[in-house]
Design an enzyme around this catalytic site. Structure first.
Site, PDB file in Angstrom:
ATOM      1  N   ASP A  13       0.810  -1.224   0.000  1.00  0.00           N
ATOM      2  CA  ASP A  13       0.000   0.000   0.000  1.00  0.00           C
ATOM      3  C   ASP A  13       0.841   1.271   0.000  1.00  0.00           C
ATOM      4  O   ASP A  13       0.456   2.282   0.564  1.00  0.00           O
ATOM      5  CB  ASP A  13      -0.983  -0.013   1.185  1.00  0.00           C
ATOM      6  CG  ASP A  13      -1.774  -1.312   1.196  1.00  0.00           C
ATOM      7  OD1 ASP A  13      -2.270  -1.674   0.118  1.00  0.00           O
ATOM      8  OD2 ASP A  13      -1.839  -1.974   2.241  1.00  0.00           O
ATOM      9  N   GLU A  14       1.978   1.202  -0.672  1.00  0.00           N
ATOM     10  CA  GLU A  14       2.835   2.386  -0.775  1.00  0.00           C
ATOM     11  C   GLU A  14       2.367   3.318  -1.887  1.00  0.00           C
ATOM     12  O   GLU A  14       2.855   4.449  -1.990  1.00  0.00           O
ATOM     13  CB  GLU A  14       4.289   1.968  -1.072  1.00  0.00           C
ATOM     14  CG  GLU A  14       4.936   1.129   0.016  1.00  0.00           C
ATOM     15  CD  GLU A  14       4.712  -0.361  -0.196  1.00  0.00           C
ATOM     16  OE1 GLU A  14       4.042  -0.738  -1.175  1.00  0.00           O
ATOM     17  OE2 GLU A  14       5.201  -1.146   0.636  1.00  0.00           O
ATOM     18  N   GLY A  15       1.480   2.829  -2.733  1.00  0.00           N
ATOM     19  CA  GLY A  15       1.035   3.656  -3.862  1.00  0.00           C
ATOM     20  C   GLY A  15       1.667   3.215  -5.175  1.00  0.00           C
ATOM     21  O   GLY A  15       1.869   4.032  -6.076  1.00  0.00           O
ATOM     22  N   LYS A  16       1.937   1.929  -5.285  1.00  0.00           N
ATOM     23  CA  LYS A  16       2.525   1.400  -6.528  1.00  0.00           C
ATOM     24  C   LYS A  16       1.590   1.648  -7.711  1.00  0.00           C
ATOM     25  O   LYS A  16       2.040   1.977  -8.801  1.00  0.00           O
ATOM     26  CB  LYS A  16       2.800  -0.107  -6.408  1.00  0.00           C
ATOM     27  CG  LYS A  16       3.911  -0.434  -5.429  1.00  0.00           C
ATOM     28  CD  LYS A  16       4.078  -1.936  -5.235  1.00  0.00           C
ATOM     29  CE  LYS A  16       2.915  -2.562  -4.506  1.00  0.00           C
ATOM     30  NZ  LYS A  16       2.716  -2.111  -3.125  1.00  0.00           N
ATOM     31  N   HIS A  42      -4.293  -2.622  -6.208  1.00  0.00           N
ATOM     32  CA  HIS A  42      -3.553  -1.429  -6.632  1.00  0.00           C
ATOM     33  C   HIS A  42      -4.544  -0.336  -6.994  1.00  0.00           C
ATOM     34  O   HIS A  42      -5.371  -0.513  -7.881  1.00  0.00           O
ATOM     35  CB  HIS A  42      -2.645  -1.755  -7.820  1.00  0.00           C
ATOM     36  CG  HIS A  42      -1.498  -2.644  -7.439  1.00  0.00           C
ATOM     37  ND1 HIS A  42      -0.624  -3.174  -8.338  1.00  0.00           N
ATOM     38  CD2 HIS A  42      -1.096  -3.076  -6.225  1.00  0.00           C
ATOM     39  CE1 HIS A  42       0.275  -3.903  -7.691  1.00  0.00           C
ATOM     40  NE2 HIS A  42       0.004  -3.865  -6.408  1.00  0.00           N
ATOM     41  N   ASP A 281       2.019  14.866   0.145  1.00  0.00           N
ATOM     42  CA  ASP A 281       1.011  15.881   0.486  1.00  0.00           C
ATOM     43  C   ASP A 281       0.301  15.556   1.804  1.00  0.00           C
ATOM     44  O   ASP A 281      -0.302  16.438   2.408  1.00  0.00           O
ATOM     45  CB  ASP A 281      -0.023  16.015  -0.642  1.00  0.00           C
ATOM     46  CG  ASP A 281      -0.645  14.675  -0.996  1.00  0.00           C
ATOM     47  OD1 ASP A 281       0.099  13.727  -1.301  1.00  0.00           O
ATOM     48  OD2 ASP A 281      -1.883  14.573  -0.951  1.00  0.00           O
ATOM     49  N   GLY A 321      -0.491  13.840  -4.815  1.00  0.00           N
ATOM     50  CA  GLY A 321      -1.952  13.757  -4.786  1.00  0.00           C
ATOM     51  C   GLY A 321      -2.362  12.435  -5.406  1.00  0.00           C
ATOM     52  O   GLY A 321      -1.520  11.732  -5.965  1.00  0.00           O
TER      53      GLY A 321
HETATM   54  P1  IMP Z   1      -2.117 -13.011   2.665  1.00  0.00           P
HETATM   55  O1  IMP Z   1      -1.183 -12.484   1.650  1.00  0.00           O
HETATM   56  O2  IMP Z   1      -3.570 -12.793   2.324  1.00  0.00           O
HETATM   57  O3  IMP Z   1      -1.804 -14.425   3.044  1.00  0.00           O
HETATM   58  O4  IMP Z   1      -1.876 -12.153   4.005  1.00  0.00           O
HETATM   59  C1  IMP Z   1      -0.632 -12.215   4.707  1.00  0.00           C
HETATM   60  C2  IMP Z   1      -0.246 -10.831   5.217  1.00  0.00           C
HETATM   61  O5  IMP Z   1       0.030  -9.980   4.126  1.00  0.00           O
HETATM   62  C3  IMP Z   1      -1.343 -10.120   6.030  1.00  0.00           C
HETATM   63  O6  IMP Z   1      -0.710  -9.311   7.011  1.00  0.00           O
HETATM   64  C4  IMP Z   1      -2.011  -9.221   4.994  1.00  0.00           C
HETATM   65  O7  IMP Z   1      -2.644  -8.106   5.585  1.00  0.00           O
HETATM   66  C5  IMP Z   1      -0.799  -8.823   4.181  1.00  0.00           C
HETATM   67  N1  IMP Z   1      -1.136  -8.437   2.798  1.00  0.00           N
HETATM   68  C6  IMP Z   1      -1.400  -9.260   1.760  1.00  0.00           C
HETATM   69  N2  IMP Z   1      -1.621  -8.545   0.634  1.00  0.00           N
HETATM   70  C7  IMP Z   1      -1.489  -7.254   0.972  1.00  0.00           C
HETATM   71  C8  IMP Z   1      -1.576  -6.032   0.229  1.00  0.00           C
HETATM   72  O8  IMP Z   1      -1.810  -5.983  -0.968  1.00  0.00           O
HETATM   73  N3  IMP Z   1      -1.368  -4.872   0.930  1.00  0.00           N
HETATM   74  C9  IMP Z   1      -1.076  -4.899   2.248  1.00  0.00           C
HETATM   75  N4  IMP Z   1      -0.971  -6.003   2.977  1.00  0.00           N
HETATM   76  C10 IMP Z   1      -1.172  -7.188   2.344  1.00  0.00           C
HETATM   77 MG    MG Z   2      -2.939  -2.209  -1.869  1.00  0.00          MG
END
Ligand code: IMP
Ligand code: MG
Length: 332
Positions: A13-16, A42, A281, A321
């Site tokens: 969730d860095e904003g890729k 994404h 921002d 933004g």
């Molecule tokens: P899983 O990938 O669903 O097995 O989850 C394992 C861990 O990775 C958990 O802490 C999830 O919240 C985290 N996780 C999986 N996919 C994402 C993502 O796209 N963004 C953020 N966290 C993720």
């Molecule tokens: Mg995400």
């Protein structure tokens, strides 16, 4: 370019999605290969509309870009078809015939496992689906009737494209700290999320990569269980404007301040040659919508300089933004 790998630096969730959508439009990408699975969403904002994509590459915003899903990826057929329809990419979207398939049973196994519940998985079933693949009983894309019109040999296609100078972007998912090998095990996802693994899933050898771009968010967030150094309370996160909910699952995201030491380590292990810093921002509201480095306030410039000094990597893109074009591009 010609071949750039996009890696999330922290816990996802860095904003890729935003960075990839910008690069697609700006650099006129010829190919974008998505890796990973349906657990990662994404987010792309284009013309005032928001897309949270679980399967279709974020580069869909550039209508000439060919969109691919690599052999190492794990495809959710229903979500894939739904997003192909939503983004209208039929005709330029393909799936490697050997990509594995994630099914409803995997989601049930994920949600009913006390162990996986403790890890705080997304519940999509990615861990169980990969277990099946390792056991060599998973279905692959070529066995699925609905995927027949989309089948391709993605690795051969992109390597031949690179031979003729085409611009290829490999779209990593999640973040390096969720890597099965290098992350905060056992609080990680079911695969390696680093630059080398992204290449492996797509089918690109290390000598063919020109740039590894790590995406750093201006503050850190994490969903699910596991350690998060210097974690803030939800109240404090809200006060700072850092409180977010997950694009995929709607869960609360935990948050913490930017970690320079962690950024340095992640840059090194991934061999980063470039960095993007997103959501500046949110830290410095005066940055909103800026497109020139000189328009950023002094504190924001200092923050960017400190990242460059500590990581040794140039910050080439700065997100100001949510829209794809809200960005400072410092590349020549
Ligand atoms: P899983 O990938 O669903 O097995 O989850 C394992 C861990 O990775 C958990 O802490 C999830 O919240 C985290 N996780 C999986 N996919 C994402 C993502 O796209 N963004 C953020 N966290 C993720
Ligand atoms: Mg995400």
């Amino acid at each position: 370019m010609p071949c750039t790998v996009i890696v999330g630096a922290f816990w996802g969730d860095e904003g890729k999605g935003k960075i990839i959508s910008y690069l697609a439009l700006k650099d006129k990408l010829d190919f974008c290969v998505r890796t990973g699975s349906v657990n990662a969403a994404h987010t792309v904002w284009i013309a005032g509309r928001r897309y949270a994509l679980h399967m279709v590459p974020a580069a869909f915003v550039y209508e000439k870009c060919r969109l691919l899903i690599g052999a190492g990826a794990n495809v959710h057929v229903g979500k894939f078809l739904e997003e192909v329809e939503l983004t209208k990419v039929n005709g330029r979207m393909a799936v490697d015939q050997q990509a594995s398939i994630i099914e409803e049973k995997h989601s049930i196994q994920d949600k009913t496992s006390a162990h996986l519940k403790g890890i705080g998985t997304t519940g999509w079933g990615v861990g169980p689906a990969i277990e099946e693949r390792v056991r060599r009983t998973a279905k692959t894309a070529k066995e699925i009737p609905e995927l027949q019109p989309y089948l391709a040999d993605v690795a051969t296609e992109i390597n031949e494209a690179m031979d003729t100078g085409k611009r290829v972007l490999l779209e990593g998912t999640q973040g390096f700290m969720l890597s099965l090998y290098h992350g905060t095990y056992p609080y990680v996802t079911g695969r390696d999320t680093g630059a080398a693994a992204i290449c492996s899933e797509a089918g690109v050898g290390p000598t063919r990569v020109n740039d590894v771009l790590i995406v750093l968010k201006s503050f850190i967030t994490r969903v699910g269980g596991g350690p998060l150094p210097r974690e803030l309370t939800k109240e404090e996160a809200m006060r700072r404007g850092w409180f977010e909910t997950a694009a995929g699952t709607g869960r609360d995201r935990r948050s913490a301040p930017f970690d320079f030491e962690l950024a340095k380590k992640v840059a090194k292990i991934n061999g980063a040659t470039q960095a993007a810093v997103t959501k500046i921002d949110v830290l410095f509201p005066k940055c909103r919508g800026a497109q020139a480095f000189d328009d950023l306030p002094a504190e924001a410039k200092e923050f960017i300089k400190e990242i460059e000094e500590k990581t040794g990597v140039p910050v080439v893109l700065i997100g100001t933004g949510p829209e794809a074009l809200d960005i400072v591009d410092r590349r020549k």
